[in-house]
Design an enzyme around this catalytic site. Sequence first.
Site, PDB file in Angstrom:
ATOM      1  N   ILE A   1      40.768  69.669  99.752  1.00  0.00           N
ATOM      2  CA  ILE A   1      41.166  70.852  98.992  1.00  0.00           C
ATOM      3  C   ILE A   1      40.287  70.994  97.747  1.00  0.00           C
ATOM      4  CG2 ILE A   1      43.055  71.938  97.723  1.00  0.00           C
ATOM      5  CD1 ILE A   1      44.957  70.360  99.680  1.00  0.00           C
TER       6      ILE A   1
ATOM      7  N   VAL B   1      43.797  61.872 101.881  1.00  0.00           N
ATOM      8  CA  VAL B   1      42.596  62.583 102.335  1.00  0.00           C
ATOM      9  C   VAL B   1      42.681  64.062 101.956  1.00  0.00           C
ATOM     10  CG1 VAL B   1      41.194  63.239 104.342  1.00  0.00           C
ATOM     11  CG2 VAL B   1      42.222  60.959 104.234  1.00  0.00           C
ATOM     12  N   CYS B   2      43.854  64.638 102.088  1.00  0.00           N
ATOM     13  CA  CYS B   2      44.031  66.081 101.878  1.00  0.00           C
ATOM     14  C   CYS B   2      43.514  66.588 100.535  1.00  0.00           C
ATOM     15  CB  CYS B   2      45.495  66.464 102.066  1.00  0.00           C
ATOM     16  SG  CYS B   2      46.145  66.049 103.693  1.00  0.00           S
ATOM     17  N   PRO B   3      43.844  65.941  99.411  1.00  0.00           N
ATOM     18  CA  PRO B   3      43.362  66.503  98.143  1.00  0.00           C
ATOM     19  C   PRO B   3      41.846  66.441  97.995  1.00  0.00           C
ATOM     20  CG  PRO B   3      44.465  64.409  97.752  1.00  0.00           C
ATOM     21  CD  PRO B   3      44.711  64.785  99.195  1.00  0.00           C
TER      22      PRO B   3
END
Length: 181
Positions: free
Chosen positions: A58, A53-55
Amino acid sequence: MLTIGQEFPKFSKTAVVSIEKGKEFETLTSDYFTNDDNVWTVMFWWPKDFTFVCPTEIAEFNKSYGEFRDRDARLIGASTDSEFVHAAWRRDHEDLRDLKFPMLADTSKSLAEDLGILEPTEKIAYRATFIVDPTGIIRWVSVNDLNVGRNVKEVLRVLDGLQTDELCPCNWEKGQDTLSV
């Protein structure tokens, strides 16, 4: 958890600012938040590098970088991973290679702890977003569960509302009328 009206904590941390050899790292301090240029700061945290999920978040913040800049706001991304892990992730992940904002490394977890966003079991940061005004005061906080990505358009909408310094009704968007009392 620190909240609206409180001063953003003092810190000095290493951040990844580039993937160019020899120019990867800089030190960011809390002085970055207070300035004479009337610039706002949006700091967003993610749990772990090299995740799923993080990328997506970002990359979306990076796509919207110009919109934040147009609003006199700087972006800072952060997690409790080290600057070396951040740099490796940026080099490894196509969507992260050309980031226009720093990736702050809170390896001691002290800033996440001071902010009250450290998940108690794994000791990683929640998906927290802070909008900080030019005097270093927190004006908005949003925290998502670890499994749910945030909405960058909502961060921009709230920033727009805060910058009007007026009353903004439900679902207000930039360009719409504010409320008069």
